[in-house]
Design an enzyme around this catalytic site. Sequence first.
Site, PDB file in Angstrom:
ATOM      1  N   THR A 125       0.805  -1.227   0.000  1.00  0.00           N
ATOM      2  CA  THR A 125       0.000   0.000   0.000  1.00  0.00           C
ATOM      3  C   THR A 125       0.836   1.273   0.000  1.00  0.00           C
ATOM      4  O   THR A 125       1.959   1.290   0.527  1.00  0.00           O
ATOM      5  CB  THR A 125      -0.905   0.000   1.253  1.00  0.00           C
ATOM      6  OG1 THR A 125      -1.415   1.327   1.473  1.00  0.00           O
ATOM      7  CG2 THR A 125      -0.145  -0.392   2.515  1.00  0.00           C
ATOM      8  N   GLU A 127       0.305   3.578   1.910  1.00  0.00           N
ATOM      9  CA  GLU A 127       0.474   3.971   3.319  1.00  0.00           C
ATOM     10  C   GLU A 127       1.884   3.680   3.811  1.00  0.00           C
ATOM     11  O   GLU A 127       2.332   4.253   4.808  1.00  0.00           O
ATOM     12  CB  GLU A 127      -0.549   3.243   4.193  1.00  0.00           C
ATOM     13  CG  GLU A 127      -1.949   3.805   4.107  1.00  0.00           C
ATOM     14  CD  GLU A 127      -2.073   5.223   4.669  1.00  0.00           C
ATOM     15  OE1 GLU A 127      -1.784   5.417   5.848  1.00  0.00           O
ATOM     16  OE2 GLU A 127      -2.446   6.131   3.911  1.00  0.00           O
ATOM     17  N   TYR A 150      -1.346   0.288  11.070  1.00  0.00           N
ATOM     18  CA  TYR A 150      -1.672  -0.416   9.816  1.00  0.00           C
ATOM     19  C   TYR A 150      -0.469  -0.402   8.878  1.00  0.00           C
ATOM     20  O   TYR A 150      -0.065  -1.436   8.333  1.00  0.00           O
ATOM     21  CB  TYR A 150      -2.873   0.261   9.143  1.00  0.00           C
ATOM     22  CG  TYR A 150      -3.096  -0.154   7.708  1.00  0.00           C
ATOM     23  CD1 TYR A 150      -3.712  -1.359   7.390  1.00  0.00           C
ATOM     24  CD2 TYR A 150      -2.688   0.668   6.648  1.00  0.00           C
ATOM     25  CE1 TYR A 150      -3.910  -1.739   6.058  1.00  0.00           C
ATOM     26  CE2 TYR A 150      -2.881   0.299   5.322  1.00  0.00           C
ATOM     27  CZ  TYR A 150      -3.496  -0.909   5.038  1.00  0.00           C
ATOM     28  OH  TYR A 150      -3.685  -1.283   3.725  1.00  0.00           O
ATOM     29  N   LYS A 154       1.849  -3.435   7.419  1.00  0.00           N
ATOM     30  CA  LYS A 154       2.023  -3.658   5.981  1.00  0.00           C
ATOM     31  C   LYS A 154       3.499  -3.601   5.578  1.00  0.00           C
ATOM     32  O   LYS A 154       3.903  -4.243   4.611  1.00  0.00           O
ATOM     33  CB  LYS A 154       1.201  -2.624   5.197  1.00  0.00           C
ATOM     34  CG  LYS A 154      -0.298  -2.909   5.195  1.00  0.00           C
ATOM     35  CD  LYS A 154      -0.645  -4.063   4.249  1.00  0.00           C
ATOM     36  CE  LYS A 154      -2.129  -4.317   4.160  1.00  0.00           C
ATOM     37  NZ  LYS A 154      -2.465  -5.384   3.203  1.00  0.00           N
TER      38      LYS A 154
HETATM   39  P1  NAP Z   1     -11.567  -4.499   2.507  1.00  0.00           P
HETATM   40  O1  NAP Z   1     -12.736  -4.141   1.641  1.00  0.00           O
HETATM   41  O2  NAP Z   1     -11.528  -3.961   3.895  1.00  0.00           O
HETATM   42  O3  NAP Z   1     -11.481  -6.100   2.564  1.00  0.00           O
HETATM   43  C1  NAP Z   1     -10.667  -6.752   3.502  1.00  0.00           C
HETATM   44  C2  NAP Z   1     -10.927  -8.240   3.472  1.00  0.00           C
HETATM   45  O4  NAP Z   1     -10.146  -8.866   4.516  1.00  0.00           O
HETATM   46  C3  NAP Z   1     -12.403  -8.616   3.750  1.00  0.00           C
HETATM   47  O5  NAP Z   1     -12.757  -9.713   2.959  1.00  0.00           O
HETATM   48  C4  NAP Z   1     -12.338  -9.027   5.216  1.00  0.00           C
HETATM   49  O6  NAP Z   1     -13.358  -9.895   5.602  1.00  0.00           O
HETATM   50  C5  NAP Z   1     -10.990  -9.739   5.264  1.00  0.00           C
HETATM   51  N1  NAP Z   1     -10.493  -9.929   6.635  1.00  0.00           N
HETATM   52  C6  NAP Z   1     -10.333  -8.979   7.585  1.00  0.00           C
HETATM   53  N2  NAP Z   1      -9.882  -9.539   8.730  1.00  0.00           N
HETATM   54  C7  NAP Z   1      -9.747 -10.869   8.499  1.00  0.00           C
HETATM   55  C8  NAP Z   1      -9.363 -11.986   9.298  1.00  0.00           C
HETATM   56  N3  NAP Z   1      -8.992 -11.848  10.578  1.00  0.00           N
HETATM   57  N4  NAP Z   1      -9.341 -13.216   8.727  1.00  0.00           N
HETATM   58  C9  NAP Z   1      -9.751 -13.381   7.451  1.00  0.00           C
HETATM   59  N5  NAP Z   1     -10.148 -12.365   6.651  1.00  0.00           N
HETATM   60  C10 NAP Z   1     -10.162 -11.122   7.176  1.00  0.00           C
HETATM   61  O7  NAP Z   1     -10.198  -4.075   1.804  1.00  0.00           O
HETATM   62  P2  NAP Z   1      -9.907  -3.743   0.254  1.00  0.00           P
HETATM   63  O8  NAP Z   1     -10.105  -2.289   0.039  1.00  0.00           O
HETATM   64  O9  NAP Z   1     -10.582  -4.732  -0.584  1.00  0.00           O
HETATM   65  O10 NAP Z   1      -8.325  -3.964   0.204  1.00  0.00           O
HETATM   66  C11 NAP Z   1      -7.770  -5.245  -0.121  1.00  0.00           C
HETATM   67  C12 NAP Z   1      -6.334  -5.303   0.388  1.00  0.00           C
HETATM   68  O11 NAP Z   1      -5.568  -4.284  -0.234  1.00  0.00           O
HETATM   69  C13 NAP Z   1      -6.153  -5.090   1.877  1.00  0.00           C
HETATM   70  O12 NAP Z   1      -5.080  -5.882   2.292  1.00  0.00           O
HETATM   71  C14 NAP Z   1      -5.799  -3.619   1.990  1.00  0.00           C
HETATM   72  O13 NAP Z   1      -5.063  -3.403   3.176  1.00  0.00           O
HETATM   73  C15 NAP Z   1      -4.972  -3.441   0.744  1.00  0.00           C
HETATM   74  N6  NAP Z   1      -4.985  -2.118   0.124  1.00  0.00           N
HETATM   75  C16 NAP Z   1      -6.141  -1.480  -0.137  1.00  0.00           C
HETATM   76  C17 NAP Z   1      -6.117  -0.268  -0.791  1.00  0.00           C
HETATM   77  C18 NAP Z   1      -7.380   0.471  -1.144  1.00  0.00           C
HETATM   78  O14 NAP Z   1      -7.295   1.676  -1.432  1.00  0.00           O
HETATM   79  N7  NAP Z   1      -8.518  -0.190  -1.193  1.00  0.00           N
HETATM   80  C19 NAP Z   1      -4.882   0.294  -1.185  1.00  0.00           C
HETATM   81  C20 NAP Z   1      -3.714  -0.411  -0.924  1.00  0.00           C
HETATM   82  C21 NAP Z   1      -3.775  -1.629  -0.285  1.00  0.00           C
HETATM   83  P3  NAP Z   1     -14.804  -9.326   6.102  1.00  0.00           P
HETATM   84  O15 NAP Z   1     -15.551  -8.987   4.856  1.00  0.00           O
HETATM   85  O16 NAP Z   1     -15.355 -10.453   6.850  1.00  0.00           O
HETATM   86  O17 NAP Z   1     -14.522  -8.106   6.939  1.00  0.00           O
HETATM   87  O1  F7E Z   2      -8.850   8.162   4.639  1.00  0.00           O
HETATM   88  C1  F7E Z   2      -9.162  11.615   5.865  1.00  0.00           C
HETATM   89  C2  F7E Z   2      -8.280  10.661   6.641  1.00  0.00           C
HETATM   90  O2  F7E Z   2      -9.920   6.099   5.539  1.00  0.00           O
HETATM   91  C3  F7E Z   2      -8.308   9.021   3.662  1.00  0.00           C
HETATM   92  C4  F7E Z   2      -7.240   2.115   2.938  1.00  0.00           C
HETATM   93  O3  F7E Z   2      -7.810   1.440   1.856  1.00  0.00           O
HETATM   94  O4  F7E Z   2      -6.070   3.605   1.475  1.00  0.00           O
HETATM   95  C5  F7E Z   2      -6.991   3.557   2.553  1.00  0.00           C
HETATM   96  O5  F7E Z   2      -6.482   4.258   3.678  1.00  0.00           O
HETATM   97  C6  F7E Z   2      -8.012  10.384   4.268  1.00  0.00           C
HETATM   98  C7  F7E Z   2      -7.231  10.345   5.588  1.00  0.00           C
HETATM   99  O6  F7E Z   2      -8.291   5.958   3.573  1.00  0.00           O
HETATM  100  C8  F7E Z   2     -12.479  11.418   7.332  1.00  0.00           C
HETATM  101  O7  F7E Z   2      -7.776  11.279   7.826  1.00  0.00           O
HETATM  102  C9  F7E Z   2     -11.092  12.971   6.757  1.00  0.00           C
HETATM  103  O8  F7E Z   2      -6.267  11.367   5.568  1.00  0.00           O
HETATM  104  O9  F7E Z   2     -10.513   6.887   3.209  1.00  0.00           O
HETATM  105  P1  F7E Z   2      -9.491   6.731   4.259  1.00  0.00           P
HETATM  106  P2  F7E Z   2      -6.740   5.810   3.940  1.00  0.00           P
HETATM  107  O10 F7E Z   2      -6.485   6.072   5.375  1.00  0.00           O
HETATM  108  O11 F7E Z   2      -5.987   6.633   2.958  1.00  0.00           O
HETATM  109  C10 F7E Z   2      -4.788   3.031   1.732  1.00  0.00           C
HETATM  110  C11 F7E Z   2      -3.986   3.111   0.477  1.00  0.00           C
HETATM  111  C12 F7E Z   2      -4.867   1.673   2.326  1.00  0.00           C
HETATM  112  O12 F7E Z   2      -3.969   0.849   2.140  1.00  0.00           O
HETATM  113  C13 F7E Z   2      -5.927   1.423   3.329  1.00  0.00           C
HETATM  114  O13 F7E Z   2      -6.192   0.031   3.469  1.00  0.00           O
HETATM  115  O14 F7E Z   2      -9.257  11.015   4.591  1.00  0.00           O
HETATM  116  N1  F7E Z   2     -10.507  11.796   6.444  1.00  0.00           N
HETATM  117  N2  F7E Z   2     -12.299  12.774   7.298  1.00  0.00           N
HETATM  118  C14 F7E Z   2     -11.345  10.812   6.787  1.00  0.00           C
HETATM  119  N3  F7E Z   2     -11.217   9.471   6.659  1.00  0.00           N
HETATM  120  C15 F7E Z   2     -12.260   8.716   7.084  1.00  0.00           C
HETATM  121  N4  F7E Z   2     -12.180   7.372   6.945  1.00  0.00           N
HETATM  122  N5  F7E Z   2     -13.397   9.262   7.643  1.00  0.00           N
HETATM  123  C16 F7E Z   2     -13.553  10.625   7.794  1.00  0.00           C
HETATM  124  O15 F7E Z   2     -14.569  11.094   8.292  1.00  0.00           O
END
Ligand code: NAP
Ligand code: F7E
Length: 349
Positions: A125, A127, A150, A154
Amino acid sequence: MKRALITGVTGQDGAYLAKFLLEKGYEVYGTYRRLSSPNFWRLQYLGIFDKVNLIPVDLSDTSSIFEAIKTSEPDEIYHLAAQSFVGASFEQPIATGDISGLAVTRILEVVRQVNPEIKFYQASTSELYGNSREEGILNEETPFRPASPYAAAKLYGYWTTRIYRDAYGIFAVNGILFNHESPLRGLEFVTRKISNAVAKIALGLEKELRLGNLEAKRDWGYAPEYVECMWLMLQQDEPDDYVIATGEAHSIRKFCETAFDIVGLDWQEYVSVDKRFMRPLDVKYLCGDYSKAKNKLGWEPRTKFKKLVEIMVKEDLNRWERWLNGENFPWDAPNYPSEVKILTRTLRT
Ligand code: NAP
Ligand code: F7E
């Protein structure tokens, strides 16, 4: 026929990737957690619930991982499951370390012992960069400086993946994906929180939207395009790590303005800042350089910021309109508890 095992198939990326691989002719296995309330709405939404072979796995339980790999005999593993919400990682730092970090070793150890020919994708990620830079673009060579439990978890997963590649010759890759969003995004993430609130406000179902840090900037892409890269990375001759991004960063403020514009409303009349949504430490700025992915994988983002916001707002509007008309269909919002009622340490301060 190739076989793929997707961990976290119930999540945003897991569901889109499952659809993509099914269309490519794969036999798809997906892991899910046993919950008291079923959580398959994304698979149902995409019309693939009956096409994915589901295997129960909890990432804290190595024997369940072993069982899943033995049962599915995959050619490729896409490890997407994680505690993925940065905000929650401040509330549950130890569980996040275990699930989002240590579990990568659990899976790679089973791969090493059972079949080291299995190709492995790690969901790394943006992050990882944390507050490494406040301007410019971040690439595969930029130093990491994680800013949350987090991101620290990662970072461990990122290095474990590289270590298993270098030490044991496993085809293991890191996709360093910047934020990617969609109508299947969880409601706790800021983009979907905004698109959902805009739709409800436009239809008179809600009056306000409370957010945290409006100044943070993110590089937001469209999730269905990002899962294609996961597959592409595993089809290369050599394993490597790639940044996937759009190359554009926008603030949360700009996202609000753009989303409210779509329904003809002025965001400033509805959005207020609530310190309960501020994180103890936040990442200020992320913008990715995807040129390596473009050159080697032939991938480029197709959906940019404005179009992405439009897709999300229009789909949430469509859902709430259908809901108002009494329709019942797979969708997360009606059952989702109001964030405001969830008490956590950060929310209490
Ligand atoms: P998500 O919607 O939160 O999905 C996470 C998945 O992990 C869900 O299927 C969840 O199951 C499962 N999970 C959580 N805890 C678990 C446990 N203890 N045992 C087994 N399964 C578990 O995340 P996503 O946005 O699809 O992201 C997919 C991956 O990419 C993650 O690793 C995330 O950190 C990474 N990532 C995401 C982004 C982004 O912008 N979306 C960017 C960079 C990296 P439940 O449905 O039961 O909760
Ligand atoms: O926050 C700000 C918050 O929770 C984005 C995950 O998929 O992407 C995701 O992580 C920004 C942050 O995503 C609210 O403080 C303001 O600066 O949508 P987010 P994230 O933290 O960037 C990365 C790439 C991953 O890997 C992660 O798994 O938005 N923000 N106000 C807020 N964020 C939330 N959630 N809620 C608010 O009310």
